[in-house]
Structures are given as structure tokens and as C-alpha cells.
Motif scaffolding. Structure first.
Motif, PDB file in Angstrom:
ATOM      1  N   GLU A   1     -89.530 -12.579   8.131  1.00 30.75           N
ATOM      2  CA  GLU A   1     -89.086 -12.614   9.536  1.00 30.75           C
ATOM      3  C   GLU A   1     -90.120 -13.348  10.404  1.00 30.75           C
ATOM      4  OE1 GLU A   1     -88.281  -9.259  12.840  1.00 30.75           O
ATOM      5  OE2 GLU A   1     -87.889  -8.689  10.764  1.00 30.75           O
ATOM      6  N   ARG A   2     -91.381 -13.009  10.159  1.00 32.41           N
ATOM      7  CA  ARG A   2     -92.450 -13.641  10.941  1.00 32.41           C
ATOM      8  C   ARG A   2     -92.461 -15.159  10.699  1.00 32.41           C
ATOM      9  NH1 ARG A   2     -98.533 -11.778  11.918  1.00 32.41           N
ATOM     10  NH2 ARG A   2     -97.375  -9.958  12.520  1.00 32.41           N
ATOM     11  N   LEU A   3     -92.346 -15.536   9.423  1.00 35.14           N
ATOM     12  CA  LEU A   3     -92.418 -16.966   9.105  1.00 35.14           C
ATOM     13  C   LEU A   3     -91.196 -17.711   9.646  1.00 35.14           C
ATOM     14  CD1 LEU A   3     -93.799 -16.611   5.472  1.00 35.14           C
ATOM     15  CD2 LEU A   3     -95.010 -17.624   7.409  1.00 35.14           C
ATOM     16  N   ARG A   4     -90.034 -17.048   9.557  1.00 37.75           N
ATOM     17  CA  ARG A   4     -88.794 -17.691  10.041  1.00 37.75           C
ATOM     18  C   ARG A   4     -88.897 -17.988  11.540  1.00 37.75           C
ATOM     19  NH1 ARG A   4     -84.840 -14.153   8.210  1.00 37.75           N
ATOM     20  NH2 ARG A   4     -84.845 -15.068   6.126  1.00 37.75           N
ATOM     21  N   SER A   5     -89.558 -17.094  12.250  1.00 39.87           N
ATOM     22  CA  SER A   5     -89.642 -17.260  13.707  1.00 39.87           C
ATOM     23  C   SER A   5     -90.438 -18.510  14.098  1.00 39.87           C
ATOM     24  CB  SER A   5     -90.262 -16.023  14.353  1.00 39.87           C
ATOM     25  OG  SER A   5     -91.640 -15.984  14.045  1.00 39.87           O
ATOM     26  N   CYS A   6     -91.161 -19.080  13.125  1.00 37.33           N
ATOM     27  CA  CYS A   6     -91.884 -20.323  13.467  1.00 37.33           C
ATOM     28  C   CYS A   6     -91.611 -21.413  12.422  1.00 37.33           C
ATOM     29  CB  CYS A   6     -93.386 -20.056  13.629  1.00 37.33           C
ATOM     30  SG  CYS A   6     -94.148 -19.148  12.295  1.00 37.33           S
TER      31      CYS A   6
ATOM     32  N   ALA B   1    -101.092 -10.539   3.039  1.00 37.88           N
ATOM     33  CA  ALA B   1    -102.244 -10.354   3.939  1.00 37.88           C
ATOM     34  C   ALA B   1    -102.483 -11.634   4.748  1.00 37.88           C
ATOM     35  CB  ALA B   1    -103.488  -9.990   3.129  1.00 37.88           C
ATOM     36  N   GLN B   2    -102.290 -12.778   4.106  1.00 37.00           N
ATOM     37  CA  GLN B   2    -102.475 -14.039   4.837  1.00 37.00           C
ATOM     38  C   GLN B   2    -101.412 -14.203   5.924  1.00 37.00           C
ATOM     39  OE1 GLN B   2    -102.758 -17.243   1.795  1.00 37.00           O
ATOM     40  NE2 GLN B   2    -104.715 -17.642   2.819  1.00 37.00           N
ATOM     41  N   VAL B   3    -100.152 -13.880   5.550  1.00 41.69           N
ATOM     42  CA  VAL B   3     -99.061 -14.041   6.531  1.00 41.69           C
ATOM     43  C   VAL B   3     -99.304 -13.119   7.730  1.00 41.69           C
ATOM     44  CG1 VAL B   3     -96.572 -13.808   6.920  1.00 41.69           C
ATOM     45  CG2 VAL B   3     -97.418 -14.786   4.770  1.00 41.69           C
TER      46      VAL B   3
ATOM     47  N   SER C   1     -99.234 -18.894  17.760  1.00 45.74           N
ATOM     48  CA  SER C   1    -100.298 -19.876  17.503  1.00 45.74           C
ATOM     49  C   SER C   1     -99.765 -21.032  16.657  1.00 45.74           C
ATOM     50  CB  SER C   1    -101.468 -19.230  16.761  1.00 45.74           C
ATOM     51  OG  SER C   1    -101.940 -18.131  17.486  1.00 45.74           O
ATOM     52  N   VAL C   2     -98.880 -20.685  15.700  1.00 43.74           N
ATOM     53  CA  VAL C   2     -98.285 -21.749  14.878  1.00 43.74           C
ATOM     54  C   VAL C   2     -97.513 -22.714  15.769  1.00 43.74           C
ATOM     55  CG1 VAL C   2     -96.532 -22.218  13.100  1.00 43.74           C
ATOM     56  CG2 VAL C   2     -98.202 -20.381  12.767  1.00 43.74           C
ATOM     57  N   ARG C   3     -96.760 -22.150  16.717  1.00 48.58           N
ATOM     58  CA  ARG C   3     -95.992 -23.028  17.616  1.00 48.58           C
ATOM     59  C   ARG C   3     -96.928 -23.873  18.475  1.00 48.58           C
ATOM     60  NH1 ARG C   3     -92.216 -18.610  17.361  1.00 48.58           N
ATOM     61  NH2 ARG C   3     -93.272 -17.531  19.059  1.00 48.58           N
ATOM     62  N   ARG C   4     -98.078 -23.314  18.845  1.00 46.77           N
ATOM     63  CA  ARG C   4     -99.052 -24.105  19.631  1.00 46.77           C
ATOM     64  C   ARG C   4     -99.604 -25.259  18.782  1.00 46.77           C
ATOM     65  NH1 ARG C   4    -103.921 -21.792  21.827  1.00 46.77           N
ATOM     66  NH2 ARG C   4    -103.941 -23.723  23.005  1.00 46.77           N
TER      67      ARG C   4
END
Ligand code: UTP
Length: 445
Positions: free
Chosen positions: A8-13, A35-37, A44-47
């Protein structure tokens, strides 16, 4: 965090590919990847993606004006020293060291601060910094809390170096280690890079990562609790630095400055060093890559360089200013690098840069300073960085510069040393010529 939360977190970016090889990973690798995710912040990824789109555009520096740079001497210098000494005696000064870098040019397998630089004892860089702090805190009868920023890669080894050396004589209660953040590397299309099966390529977020890390770790709160108002910032690779120098701290306080910078004259017009410039009422650090040839070579009527003073990253910050800035997002700088890539079947080591690292630079907060101050100093006394294994800015040049500085202090105290005699002075034994004199030091050969 479990698989579906990670997805879910990765999909959001837009980074679902990070989990593409999930089914082929063992239990340990899966835990590591989750743990990395967990560390990857979608905002921050979007930035980072936005920074890639903007192409790391640099600001126009053509209208920059050289700032007024103070040179301390005579009565004015004494006044600044007294002001700094008052701060030190009142326990309002902290030392803040950035030591999270990878030291790739030096090629040393360990934290740069553990690199042996003492010409006689082989003492590490950390020793010289810590012993200066010890000397000043003894001289002024108040602790100077020491905040040391590390990275995930070198934190354990850094702490071990302090523990094994009994904190170089400092009280462990006054030493605060904190770890800077890491950013994932990305392709030019804004996709996070896996450098091994199930492993995201991450790199430290630059010395500007300091602000977020100071806040997150509680170091800023600790400073406030201790009543700190002036924070002396320095880099790990400079064994000559005068940590918590009273003249600089005092000048900073007298100027009611939020951000003060020590500056030194460039050795040649094209020296690779950042220059603070004034743009209207604010100041900004202009990197050497942003300066035009005309700016580099511009001269005053007396023939001296107009943009004479560069920054070796020796600063004093107002603590409250740091706290305000830590609540804001900092600009991102892009570095185009060779990054190993796991392509789904094998790891490819590129021969040309293929991906981006993202870094924040501490001097990007300079334009936000309500007041800034600039102080000239002599690099022979205070600046000799350890960057390379050989040639310029190497162990050999650092040791030669240390020796020259010690010889000057000894000569000033009336002690002459025959050529070729190995020499090293523990800063906690004698910080300067006055200490050497007070110790009644005699040279026995
Ligand atoms: P440098 O820019 O010289 O980088 O850091 P470095 O990592 O020491 O060396 P190279 O470029 O890989 O050879 C200047 C200062 O900023 C700190 C370093 O530890 C050094 O004190 N720094 C740099 C950090 O604390 N974190 C970073 O992410 C980068």
C-alpha cells in the motif's frame, strides 16, 4: 509492517516494483525488505520525483554580491573572545559534528573519524575533536555537549571507537550520537533502484539531513533542556578545526546572528569551494559549479578577487534557528552516480552513471537566517581537510599542517624544536601557546 502494508505504501508513490521479487525471497530477506520499505516515506519519494522532473535546476547567481566579511584584530578581537568566553562559561555552547559521510575518496574501510591521523600516537580524527572539546570545557568550567551525527553504515563503528577510547576523556553523558536519514536511489524516471534481490539501494541524505535527524533523535530537545544557545558546527575531516572557538562564538553572539560562517580566502580563482553571496537582503551559498568564469575572476580595484571568500563548512548556529529550520522541508540536490542494479535476474554494475542519489545541504538554510555573519580566518591555522588517500588534502598534508601549527604554537611559547623531531600535542594538554607557556613546557631530547 507486513506485505500488504508495504504494498500500500509503495503503491501510493508508484513503486510497487520494489516487491516484484517477493516470492523468490527467503524469510530473512523479506524481513529486511519490509524494514527498508518502512523507512521509505511516500511524501519524500514524491519530492525526489519532483526534483528529478525539475532536473535539479540551479538558481541564477548572476546578481550575487560579495558579503561583508569581518576580520578580527586588536580590541575588537578581544571583545569577541570575551563574549565567546562568557557563553562558554555559562554552558551555552554545544559542538555539533557531521560524521555520516561515506568518505569514498579516502577509500578507508570505516568511519572517517576513526582514521588514524596523529603523527606520533596514530590517534584518530575523533580524538583531536574530542580532546579540544575537553580542553575548552575544562578551561571554562562548563560542559560543551558534543552531538555527533553518524549514518546507518558507520554508527556502530563510530560508537565503538568512542567506547574503546573511553570517550577520549569526555563524560559519556555529554556525548550524543544520532543517525542521519537515508534516501532510496532512483532511475531518471523516478523508480526506486534495487541493487540486490530484495534490497533497495539507499544512501545517506547529505549533511543537510542533520536537521531532520537532530529533531527526530531528540538532540534538539536535549540542547534546549541544557540551555544551549550557540551551536558550533564542523566536519569530521578537518583535524585543525578550532572547535567552539571563543572568538567565533563571541562574534556570532555580538552580531545577534542566526547563522555565522567562517570563511577563508580562495587559494586560486577556480578553487572548488562554495561562496556565500548576498541577493538583496538575504544570503545564499553559491556552489563553485554555479559561478561563471567572470564571477570567479572578477577583481577589485586593488587587484584582489571580488568573490574572495569561500566556506570550509565551519559554522555557528543559533539553537532556536536550527529548531525552526528543522520543522521545514529542505531543497533536494541530485547526484548522478553509478549504482548497481538488480534487473530481475542478475546484478548489473554500470560503467557510466545510471541513477540518482538525493542529498540535502546544510547551507541551504542560509537564506532563512534573519541575520547572518561572516568571519575571515587563516586556513593555515584552522583548515586542512582529509579528503584523498594521496596528493592534496591527504593524510600527508593534514599531518604536515598539524605539525606546522604545533611548531608555531611552540615557537610562540618560546620552545624551539629541532627539525625532524617527531611531534604531536594532545589538545587536552595544551590547546595553544598560552597553555604551553602555562605548562612550563621544556623540550627534552
Ligand atoms: P564530504 O562532502 O567531504 O563527503 O563530507 P565524505 O563522505 O566525507 O567524502 P567523499 O565525498 O565520499 O569522499 C563533508 C562532511 O559532511 C559529512 C561528512 O562526514 C563530512 O564531515 N557528511 C557528508 C555527512 O555527515 N553526511 C552525508 O550524507 C554527507
Amino acid at each position: 509492517m507486513n506485505y500488504s502494508q508495504a504494498m500500500e505504501r509503495l503503491r501510493s508513490c508508484g513503486q510497487e516494483h520494489v516487491l516484484a521479487g517477493w516470492n523468490r525471497l527467503g524469510a530473512k530477506a523479506r524481513r529486511g525488505l519490509l524494514a527498508q520499505v518502512e523507512q521509505i516515506d511516500p511524501a519524500s519519494v514524491r519530492r525526489c520525483q519532483a526534483a528529478l522532473k525539475a532536473g535539479g535546476a540551479t538558481a541564477d547567481s548572476s546578481k550575487g554580491v560579495a558579503p561583508k566579511v569581518a576580520v578580527l584584530s586588536g580590541a575588537f578581537r578581544r571583545k569577541a573572545v570575551e563574549a565567546g568566553e562568557r557563553e562558554l562559561r555559562a554552558g551555552r555552547v554545544a559542538a555539533l559534528l557531521v560524521a555520516g559521510g561515506q568518505g569514498s575518496r579516502l577509500g578507508y574501510d570505516g568511519p572517517k573519524g576513526c582514521y588514524s591521523i596523529g603523527p606520533v600516537t596514530g590517534a584518530p580524527l575523533f580524538y583531536f575533536h574530542a580532546r579540544k572539546i575537553l580542553a575548552r570545557s575544562r578551561r571554562y568550567g562548563a560542559p560543551i555537549p558534543f552531538y555527533v551525527m553518524t549514518s546507518e553504515a558507520n554508527n556502530a563503528a563510530t560508537v565503538r571507537c568512542f567506547v574503546e577510547n573511553a570517550y577520549f576523556g569526555l563524560n559519556p553523558k555529554d556525548v550524543f550520537f544520532f543517525t542521519q536519514g537515508m534516501w532510496p536511489g532512483m532511475t531518471k524516471d523516478g523508480k526506486i533502484i534495487l541493487d540486490e534481490p530484495g534490497h533497495v539501494f539507499m544512501s545517506p541524505d547529505g549533511h543537510g539531513g542533520l536537521l531532520a535527524a537532530l529533531k527526530k533523535s531528540g538532540a534538539l530537545d536535549d540542547m534546549k533542556r541544557r540551555g544551549i544557545s550557540s551551536v558550533f558546527f564542523f566536519q569530521v575531516d578537518n583535524p585543525l578545526v578550532e572547535v567552539a572557538d571563543p572568538a567565533f562564538v563571541g562574534y556570532h553572539v555580538m552580531q545577534k546572528s542566526s547563522y555565522s560562517l567562517k570563511l577563508c580566502a580562495k587559494r586560486d580563482p577556480k578553487e572548488k569551494v562554495g561562496m556565500p553571496m548576498r541577493f538583496g537582503k538575504t544570503f545564499r551559498m553559491v556552489e563553485y559549479t554555479e559561478m561563471t568564469d567572470e564571477q570567479c575572476n572578477r577583481r577589485k580595484k586593488d587587484g584582489s578577487l571580488y568573490f574572495l571568500y569561500g566556506s570550509p563548512a565551519i559554522h555557528v548556529f543559533d539553537r532556536a534557528f536550527l529548531a525552526r529550520e528543522a520543522a521545514k522541508a529542505m531543497p533536494l540536490h541530485l547526484a548522478f552516480k553509478k549504482i548497481p542494479v538488480f534487473d530481475g535476474t542478475k546484478v548489473v554494475k554500470p560503467s557510466e552513471p545510471n541513477g540518482y542519489k538525493f542529498e540535502k545541504f546544510i547551507f541551504d538554510i542560509l537564506p532563512n537566517a534573519t541575520r547572518a555573519a561572516f568571519l575571515a580566518f587563516d586556513p593555515a591555522d584552522e583548515f586542512s581537510p582529509l579528503k584523498n588517500a594521496e596528493g592534496s588534502d591527504s593524510p600527508a598534508t593534514c599531518q604536515a599542517d598539524l605539525r606546522a601549527k604545533w611548531l608555531r604554537a611552540l615557537a610562540e611559547a618560546g620552545v624551539s624544536v629541532p627539525p625532524g623531531v617527531p611531534l604531536e600535542i594532545d589538545p587536552a594538554y595544551a590547546l595553544d601557546a598560552a597553555d604551553i607557556r602555562a605548562r612550563g613546557l621544556q623540550l627534552r631530547l
